[in-house]
Design a protein around this motif. Structure first.
Motif, mmCIF file in Angstrom:
data_model
loop_
_atom_site.group_PDB
_atom_site.id
_atom_site.type_symbol
_atom_site.label_atom_id
_atom_site.label_comp_id
_atom_site.label_asym_id
_atom_site.label_seq_id
_atom_site.Cartn_x
_atom_site.Cartn_y
_atom_site.Cartn_z
ATOM 1 N N GLN A 196 0.547 4.274 2.506
ATOM 2 C CA GLN A 196 1.144 3.158 2.166
ATOM 3 C C GLN A 196 2.163 2.448 3.407
ATOM 4 O O GLN A 196 2.655 3.072 3.876
ATOM 5 C CB GLN A 196 2.101 3.232 0.851
ATOM 6 C CG GLN A 196 1.130 3.840 -0.161
ATOM 7 C CD GLN A 196 0.328 3.172 -0.867
ATOM 8 O OE1 GLN A 196 0.518 2.004 -1.066
ATOM 9 N NE2 GLN A 196 -0.918 3.586 -1.192
ATOM 10 N N ARG A 223 5.019 -0.744 3.987
ATOM 11 C CA ARG A 223 5.669 -1.809 3.320
ATOM 12 C C ARG A 223 6.133 -2.562 4.404
ATOM 13 O O ARG A 223 6.681 -2.038 5.291
ATOM 14 C CB ARG A 223 6.734 -1.528 2.388
ATOM 15 C CG ARG A 223 7.461 -2.558 1.628
ATOM 16 C CD ARG A 223 8.660 -2.045 0.761
ATOM 17 N NE ARG A 223 9.628 -1.823 1.844
ATOM 18 C CZ ARG A 223 10.860 -1.121 1.192
ATOM 19 N NH1 ARG A 223 11.075 -0.789 -0.009
ATOM 20 N NH2 ARG A 223 11.879 -0.999 2.092
ATOM 21 N N ARG A 272 7.023 -10.106 1.622
ATOM 22 C CA ARG A 272 6.703 -8.534 1.833
ATOM 23 C C ARG A 272 5.273 -8.431 1.645
ATOM 24 O O ARG A 272 4.600 -8.910 0.848
ATOM 25 C CB ARG A 272 7.617 -7.578 0.966
ATOM 26 C CG ARG A 272 7.312 -6.370 1.267
ATOM 27 C CD ARG A 272 8.468 -5.587 0.719
ATOM 28 N NE ARG A 272 9.884 -5.537 1.423
ATOM 29 C CZ ARG A 272 10.764 -5.429 1.151
ATOM 30 N NH1 ARG A 272 11.068 -4.932 -0.042
ATOM 31 N NH2 ARG A 272 11.734 -5.339 2.041
ATOM 32 N N ALA A 303 2.537 -5.358 1.011
ATOM 33 C CA ALA A 303 2.019 -3.894 0.404
ATOM 34 C C ALA A 303 0.588 -3.885 0.946
ATOM 35 O O ALA A 303 0.052 -4.382 0.442
ATOM 36 C CB ALA A 303 2.342 -3.685 -1.035
#
Length: 157
Positions: free
Chosen positions: A97, A99, A128, A130
């Motif tokens: 992941q 961010r 942002r 993801a």
């Protein structure tokens, strides 16, 4: 951790960072084939919070190709990357992941007079990303999902 595992973790982080940078470059350059190649089979993108579409990466690339014609000048800045690679008991896993914050100044289409003055408005969006990633057997790290979380936008001349 052993040095071999540490080296694998560093290599994963570098490859993931390169993928995120490749995303920004593909969108800014309008290279939609490169954009599609960043995704794993079945990968999806979601631009809903920015007024866009959500769907399979190929379909989203088609939508972006049309939409980005409104902005002949664009420059993604993707910063504050927080990368988390899955941990399999001390070894790196095959999912990750990321961010990351973005600032995306763009110029709307318009005529540029010969005297160099700017008449087309500037449009700035920020927020942002993801990114969800998977390690593929053939291509290494690829996006399984990209989600845009737009936080603000501004237009000026």
């Amino acid at each position: 951790m052993t040095q071999r595992v540490d080296l694998a973790a560093v290599m994963d982080r570098l490859a993931i960072d390169e993928l995120v940078t490749g995303y920004a470059v593909a969108v800014d350059d309008g290279d939609w084939d490169a954009y599609r190649a960043l995704f794993a089979p079945g990968g999806r993108a979601d631009y809903g919070s920015a007024g866009g579409v959500e769907g399979p990466a190929g379909e989203v690339a088609d939508w972006l190709a049309e939409t980005m014609k409104l902005f002949p000048v664009r420059q993604h800045l993707i910063v504050n990357r927080l990368i988390r690679v899955a941990d399999l008991g001390g070894s790196p896993g095959d999912t990750a992941q990321v961010r990351a914050d973005f600032l995306n100044p763009m110029r709307l289409e318009g005529e540029e007079p010969s005297d160099g003055t700017v008449t087309a408005p500037n449009f700035v969006a920020a927020g942002r990303y993801a990114f969800a990633l998977v390690r593929t057997a053939r291509s290494g790290w690829r996006f399984s999902r990209v989600t845009v979380q737009e936080k603000w936008r501004h237009m000026s001349f």
